[in-house]
Design an enzyme around this catalytic site. Sequence first.
Site, mmCIF file in Angstrom:
data_model
loop_
_atom_site.group_PDB
_atom_site.id
_atom_site.type_symbol
_atom_site.label_atom_id
_atom_site.label_comp_id
_atom_site.label_asym_id
_atom_site.label_seq_id
_atom_site.Cartn_x
_atom_site.Cartn_y
_atom_site.Cartn_z
ATOM 1 N N ASP A 60 0.704 -1.075 0.083
ATOM 2 C CA ASP A 60 -0.094 -0.157 0.023
ATOM 3 C C ASP A 60 0.968 1.054 0.026
ATOM 4 O O ASP A 60 2.192 1.180 0.527
ATOM 5 C CB ASP A 60 -0.811 -0.290 1.333
ATOM 6 N N ARG A 69 6.141 17.637 -4.134
ATOM 7 C CA ARG A 69 4.845 17.842 -4.962
ATOM 8 C C ARG A 69 5.008 19.390 -5.062
ATOM 9 O O ARG A 69 4.564 20.084 -4.402
ATOM 10 C CB ARG A 69 3.709 17.460 -4.473
#
Length: 1214
Positions: free
Chosen positions: A419, A618
């Site tokens: 995950d 980001r």
Amino acid sequence: MERIDEHSHGVKHGDSELKMGSLVSYVGQLWGGQQTEEQERKLRANDRPFNLSYHYTNNAIKTSKYNIFTFLPLNLFEQFQRLANGYFLFLFVLQLIPEISSLSWFTTAVPLILVLSITAVKDASDDINRHKSDNQVNNRRVDVLIDGELRSEKWMNVQVGDIIKLENNQFVTADLLLLSSSEPLNLVYVETAELDGETNLKVKQALTVTGEMGDSIQALAHFSGEVVCEPPNNRLDKFKGKLTLSGQTYALDNDKVLLRGCTLRNTEWCFGLVVFGGPDTKLMQNSGKTTFKRTSIDHLMNVLVLCIFGFLVCMCSVLAIGNAIWEVREGSVFTAFLPREPGVNAGLSAFLSFWSYVIILNTVVPISLYVSVEIIRLGNSFYIDWDRKMYYPKSDTPAQARTTTLNEELGQIKYIFSDKTGTLTQNIMTFNKCSINGKAYVLLSSSAASSVQKTQKVDFSWNKLADPKFIFHDHSLVETLREGNPEAQAFFRLLALCHTVMPEEKKEGELYYQAQSPDEGALVTAARNFGFVFRSRTPESITVVEMGGKVTYDLLAVLDFNNVRKRMSVIVRSPEGKLTLFCKGADTIIYERLHPSCNKLMDVTTGHLNEYAGDGLRTLVLAYKDLEEHYMNEWTQRHHEASVAMEGREEKLDELYEEIEKDLMLLGATAVEDKLQDGVPQTIEQLAKADIKIWVLTGDKQETAENIGYSCNMLREEMKEVFIVAANTIEGVREELQNARRKMCPDAAEEAAVIKARAGLFWLQTTETVQDETVDGDYALIINGHSLAFALEKGLQLELLRTACMCQTVICCRVTPLQKAQVVELVKKYKQAVTLAIGDGANDVSMIKAAHIGVGISGQEGMQAVLSSDYSFAQFRYLQRLLLVHGRWSYLRMCKFLRYFFYKNFTFTFVHFWYAFFCGFSAQTVYDEWFITLYNLVYTALPVLGMSLFDQDVNDRWSFQYPQLYSPGPLNRYFNKKAFVLCMLHSYYSSLILFFIPWAAMYDTVRDDGKDIADYQSFALLAQTCLLIVMNIQLCLDTHYWTAVNHFFVWGSLAAYFAITFTMYSNGMFLIFTSSFPFIGTARNSLNQPNVWLTIFLTLLLCILPVVAYRFTLIQLWPTINDKVRHKVRKETLPAPVSRRLPTRRISTRRSGYAFSHTQGYGDLVTSRRFLLKRQLKNRTVLFTQRDSPLAQNQPQHYRTIAEDPEEPQRLED
């Protein structure tokens, strides 16, 4: 409206059909018929008798495997699936027959009962924990509306059709249709971390017709709406249904449903109608089945036991035929003084001797093998529990082996399915760096600890509304702002205005931001600290405190984000009447829309962006544009016309957005860090060097997953290509997968070559294997959830598997929990490789259960993953220690143990076989009966356990230094059918030496005093002494790592043998138990003869020297990776643990577009005219009750640097 009425008539007609159908199915059930599968669900609010007639399940859940009645039969059934247990039961029955038994029945019964009991107790303990977990969930309380009043009921007593009340921070009890809420516009906020791993809030909205009931118990008690909807299924993102109320029909979709597993946040109360309960809820439909996991070595041992049994039958048949021939030719001579029993002829004698030999030769598979295997596994599990280097002090979480049966499989992992959110990352965003008007400002990285210590944190005390947990180290930015720099102020003004964040202010000055995306929360918090505090919003305005002064902006339009636009804009009017468009978005998108005058600034900012992207941050570019009043009026009019158009609405709005978002002025760029957990890139690098493939399966967006891929070094700039599969049709997906495969491997066949083979017990299973194809260079594959749904269909599965397995890295985005499990099952089915799944949330449970080994991370998303896992710990980085150290050692030890165990028992049994030719095939034992009893239980048990619990080829530091040491495990090199055959051949050779050398040496031999020594008892003693000494010396050759315990076990066992032998063969024992100890005086008469000791020495040399020569030749001519590293270990000193390397910055040609996590359309909700209607203010519970939680603070967690970091692996010289 006509269509709806027509539909309602259809509903009424379907209603009577459904009633009749349910009646038929009920009658069928009464007569033992099978219930038909539910086609659609029909229920009526506040009408339990009506709903009970359909026999829907209640809200109780069950994850346990047994109950008090089924435990014994089910557990025994599972245990007897292990063939050896059935074999020992059969032997036990044989030993009860006096005609053929030469050994007592309890020699088999006691160990068998012991093994079954130990395993049963362990299984019962595991299941009791599952029962406790189920009871804890089933006994939670919730308010249910029954007979016009709210009553507190247990979750398990909630029925379909009940209306329940939920309060803030409560878990959602079942799958509910939302009826009303405390929030304006009937909204509720839910956190779906348990379902999809995302901790950002989602918004759900009730129908207006039900929302009008509010919290009026009387209105809710009289609510009699009927719901017809889809049957129970596992699709988390879809819901289809309709509500019929007062003759009107209303459509229901996913936005009106609260799913079990969600948590109510920032909402004082809400009421919901139970649609699906317990096992029918989407969470439970996605949870997967609990399977009985067994290792590949277990499966192999089952096959080997079957082969050994066949071999045993062959040996016993040969000896039975020998007995028949001997009885006919020689036996008649002995009948004078050994008369046969009445009715026994040569044929019957041979038949009985066959079964007698089955009992005598059963030591080829002794039951102590399984006892020892369980002890070894238990010991290796304790090592994991006790490992302080896998203990996480911050949350006081040690590593835990929750199962003891899978340890050696940890050394054979080929594929890891991970995950992302909470497993690789901390799911905490931090405002890290920014570039304003060409100047870069930096938050110093925590890894540069020395610099941080020298640089004082920025003091935000001048700002009363600042978030005290926000940390920034660049003082020049605050100075620039406070000097009144217009560009810097515009930069933070944009961050304070251009978003869809909702503020919460319980006390004056205590602000909490509810952001749909953690990124937005980080940016708005940064603006707040630098003096531009977003304070409140209405549908028409946004209030900001700018450098201490309150300013209210009119909000004229929100140009919302979507996946194509990759940007978001707001148009505001300042109190001075100035109109401005503020825009933020992905750099590539914004750059196309900049004014030509920004070119120079754009070049400087691009340099900063490359630097930020190189650090895996980001990034986001900010720009603005001043607007003219008359143009804005005209644009607003066109915008209104487009927004009410019935056809082509989206296209018209897009055109308008494109028109106004032109000639923007560049302000700068932000860099937000989704903080990785400590050591994640190094761990992934180490596992890749160990030739383990890692696939990331995440419920997150593609952009986010891609960013993390680059941060983790899973995606690298030097990769030849990163393929993205995002088609919306099955043909499109097929084409994209095939194009990617043809690029990587142009010469590969168009159709996948599936190799079919027989496997398993009795070779009844058919396996299908898709072979790996060689590819030149590194590639990566990123596939979206909707494309993956098509790719997992029957016709495309193999294409997906071939393409994905050619890639170094595979990332699947926006996948449902069930799709995660399907991907794991696909690899398990066609790759015949050992898989491991690792995750931290309830959305990972099905994947954890599907994989051979499931690892749960005890993180921020609850304990569901841990409860379903086989192993658990607190940080992803511990996975490398679990596999490269504990897993590798466990596999190595288990393989060594099995090779040695089969060797010692085959040798022991073959000596019996050779002796049969000298005793008239009479099922006479070659050894003393006490030696047979104690051989596996006392004399050889502890030394082999010592080796199997403590042995290691190299220590943990060298294991990290050379991850390539792991690679033989997945290839099953250390124990397989070939190793087993070699082991048998070795035993065959040793048994010949151990029987015939003592026999030849004793034949016609006399003692020093001239007396005869060649009796049966002396020969038995010599044979068993030779056997035991050879076995111990062989064990010494196999042991690489000597401890005091090993020495004690090996030499102690030999000492115990001689002590027990002299005791049992003493006069005293013979006088007390005459029939039990017939070997009186044999030890002292034989072992005082030099020729006996010379015979032992000769036997030892002939058994051991060939082994030493063979191993020496192998190491010199064909050294394995282990041999090379062990040679290096002897020459070099222990590698010191290196200090953590700073990640090297890559020069990036790609910059990460801002990964908006909030859903499209949220901007419309924010600007809704009915939004945030004036209501009487109530005290409302804040979202984050725990003020110091990292999630509430939006802050990084600081982790201690770990000492066991792997070194820079060195290249091995041949």
